[in-house]
Scaffold this motif. Sequence first.
Motif, PDB file in Angstrom:
ATOM      1  N   ALA A  59       0.834  -1.205   0.000  1.00  0.00           N
ATOM      2  CA  ALA A  59       0.000   0.000   0.000  1.00  0.00           C
ATOM      3  C   ALA A  59       0.866   1.252   0.000  1.00  0.00           C
ATOM      4  O   ALA A  59       0.572   2.236  -0.693  1.00  0.00           O
ATOM      5  N   PHE A  60       1.949   1.223   0.767  1.00  0.00           N
ATOM      6  CA  PHE A  60       2.886   2.349   0.814  1.00  0.00           C
ATOM      7  C   PHE A  60       3.507   2.586  -0.560  1.00  0.00           C
ATOM      8  O   PHE A  60       3.587   3.725  -1.036  1.00  0.00           O
ATOM      9  N   VAL A  61       3.933   1.507  -1.206  1.00  0.00           N
ATOM     10  CA  VAL A  61       4.544   1.599  -2.532  1.00  0.00           C
ATOM     11  C   VAL A  61       3.545   2.145  -3.552  1.00  0.00           C
ATOM     12  O   VAL A  61       3.890   2.983  -4.393  1.00  0.00           O
ATOM     13  N   LEU A  62       2.315   1.690  -3.477  1.00  0.00           N
ATOM     14  CA  LEU A  62       1.281   2.189  -4.393  1.00  0.00           C
ATOM     15  C   LEU A  62       1.059   3.680  -4.198  1.00  0.00           C
ATOM     16  O   LEU A  62       0.811   4.421  -5.161  1.00  0.00           O
ATOM     17  N   GLY A  63       1.186   4.137  -2.957  1.00  0.00           N
ATOM     18  CA  GLY A  63       0.990   5.552  -2.659  1.00  0.00           C
ATOM     19  C   GLY A  63       1.969   6.438  -3.395  1.00  0.00           C
ATOM     20  O   GLY A  63       1.580   7.395  -4.072  1.00  0.00           O
ATOM     21  N   PHE A  64       3.281   6.120  -3.299  1.00  0.00           N
ATOM     22  CA  PHE A  64       4.242   6.986  -3.999  1.00  0.00           C
ATOM     23  C   PHE A  64       4.285   6.702  -5.491  1.00  0.00           C
ATOM     24  O   PHE A  64       4.618   7.574  -6.296  1.00  0.00           O
ATOM     25  N   SER A  65       3.907   5.469  -5.897  1.00  0.00           N
ATOM     26  CA  SER A  65       3.904   5.148  -7.319  1.00  0.00           C
ATOM     27  C   SER A  65       2.865   5.966  -8.079  1.00  0.00           C
ATOM     28  O   SER A  65       3.112   6.405  -9.207  1.00  0.00           O
ATOM     29  N   VAL A  66       1.699   6.164  -7.459  1.00  0.00           N
ATOM     30  CA  VAL A  66       0.630   6.945  -8.096  1.00  0.00           C
ATOM     31  C   VAL A  66       1.137   8.348  -8.431  1.00  0.00           C
ATOM     32  O   VAL A  66       0.931   8.860  -9.538  1.00  0.00           O
ATOM     33  N   VAL A  67       1.826   8.967  -7.483  1.00  0.00           N
ATOM     34  CA  VAL A  67       2.330  10.328  -7.706  1.00  0.00           C
ATOM     35  C   VAL A  67       3.390  10.342  -8.794  1.00  0.00           C
ATOM     36  O   VAL A  67       3.360  11.176  -9.704  1.00  0.00           O
ATOM     37  N   PHE A  68       4.348   9.410  -8.729  1.00  0.00           N
ATOM     38  CA  PHE A  68       5.427   9.383  -9.710  1.00  0.00           C
ATOM     39  C   PHE A  68       4.883   9.143 -11.117  1.00  0.00           C
ATOM     40  O   PHE A  68       5.328   9.759 -12.089  1.00  0.00           O
ATOM     41  N   ILE A  69       3.934   8.223 -11.235  1.00  0.00           N
ATOM     42  CA  ILE A  69       3.361   7.900 -12.549  1.00  0.00           C
ATOM     43  C   ILE A  69       2.588   9.090 -13.116  1.00  0.00           C
ATOM     44  O   ILE A  69       2.663   9.392 -14.315  1.00  0.00           O
ATOM     45  N   LEU A  70       1.855   9.793 -12.245  1.00  0.00           N
ATOM     46  CA  LEU A  70       1.133  10.991 -12.687  1.00  0.00           C
ATOM     47  C   LEU A  70       2.116  12.071 -13.144  1.00  0.00           C
ATOM     48  O   LEU A  70       1.868  12.776 -14.127  1.00  0.00           O
ATOM     49  N   LEU A  71       3.238  12.185 -12.447  1.00  0.00           N
ATOM     50  CA  LEU A  71       4.270  13.134 -12.858  1.00  0.00           C
ATOM     51  C   LEU A  71       4.823  12.762 -14.232  1.00  0.00           C
ATOM     52  O   LEU A  71       5.083  13.627 -15.069  1.00  0.00           O
ATOM     53  N   GLY A  72       4.988  11.446 -14.463  1.00  0.00           N
ATOM     54  CA  GLY A  72       5.477  10.986 -15.757  1.00  0.00           C
ATOM     55  C   GLY A  72       4.507  11.307 -16.877  1.00  0.00           C
ATOM     56  O   GLY A  72       4.911  11.737 -17.960  1.00  0.00           O
ATOM     57  N   ALA A  73       3.218  11.118 -16.615  1.00  0.00           N
ATOM     58  CA  ALA A  73       2.194  11.428 -17.609  1.00  0.00           C
ATOM     59  C   ALA A  73       2.181  12.922 -17.911  1.00  0.00           C
ATOM     60  O   ALA A  73       2.075  13.346 -19.067  1.00  0.00           O
ATOM     61  N   THR A  74       2.323  13.731 -16.863  1.00  0.00           N
ATOM     62  CA  THR A  74       2.334  15.185 -17.038  1.00  0.00           C
ATOM     63  C   THR A  74       3.556  15.636 -17.831  1.00  0.00           C
ATOM     64  O   THR A  74       3.466  16.502 -18.709  1.00  0.00           O
ATOM     65  N   ALA A  75       4.708  15.038 -17.519  1.00  0.00           N
ATOM     66  CA  ALA A  75       5.944  15.410 -18.215  1.00  0.00           C
ATOM     67  C   ALA A  75       5.834  15.124 -19.705  1.00  0.00           C
ATOM     68  O   ALA A  75       6.259  15.927 -20.541  1.00  0.00           O
ATOM     69  N   THR A  76       5.254  13.986 -20.050  1.00  0.00           N
ATOM     70  CA  THR A  76       5.095  13.634 -21.463  1.00  0.00           C
ATOM     71  C   THR A  76       4.091  14.552 -22.134  1.00  0.00           C
ATOM     72  O   THR A  76       4.260  14.949 -23.286  1.00  0.00           O
TER      73      THR A  76
END
Length: 304
Positions: A59-76
């Motif tokens: 659950a902890f890993v999913l928490g920070f993964s959501v933010v990082f993945i959203l940042l990746g989508a935004t960057a692209t």
Amino acid sequence: MGISLAEIIQATIAGFVSFISPCVLPLIPAYISYITGETLSELKSGETSTKKLLINSVAFVLGFSVVFILLGATATFVGKFLSRNKKLFEFIAGIIVIIFGLHTAQIVRFNFLGYEKKMNVRTSTPSLLKAFLMGFAFSFGWTPCVGPILGTILIMAGTHSQVLQGIILLTFYSLGLGIPFVITALAINKFFDAFKAIKRYFGQVEMFAGLLIIGIGLALVFGLGLHSDYIVATIIVSIGFAILSISKVSLRDAIGILTILGATYLALQVKFIDTGKINLNLVPFVLLLFAGIISMYKVGRQNE
């Protein structure tokens, strides 16, 4: 152009290096203690429920993964708007990435990259939701190690035109950071012994990450592409210099290694200038070697 295997490997390695960085690794027991509600002594004893460790750490890993993945989508997404000036964007992005790398490899320290922001999430009773929120908060902890490494992967994502490609890159970054976290949580009672061994090599970890980042930046500046064999060579060179820096390194040693590398290039008859043009495929690699020598010398001196 789609995502290459080299880029996926880079993103995964970047996530793992973030995990073992001096800014993250020492705090892992504290995070695990928080998300499980167990004290450090209880974690050391190995009496904590394996099921609780697994579920809450995921659950902890999913928490920070959501933010990082959203940042990746935004960057692209932002990268799409810059596609008309792709070469200029990649050049500027490469310069920024090189600055990240110089700082991480301890060649030049920039105070603004030493900024650290922390978010404190307080709770009394651990739960899946609270473990998720803790991971979410963790993603905003811009530490001196994770900031440049994550920033580099985000810039890589920005060079792609499709949002899905940015999501893929940051997903693998999150896996590189998240899988070791879950494994550590399950074997937390053994973590403390392993940490003592890893702690000795924090300088080498930073050096490897920094040289890899510099290599990516040079590839962007010289337009080599992040899918080329050059990137694979960059990974190998970064590992090599990090290993060499474990022992005491003098300036004489550094000059000697550089001389040997130069002789090797001459022996292989690699031309810096061919048909009146500079070999751009070779220049960034040579610059990386110089950066590796300087970083190896500085990190090696710490072992004196």
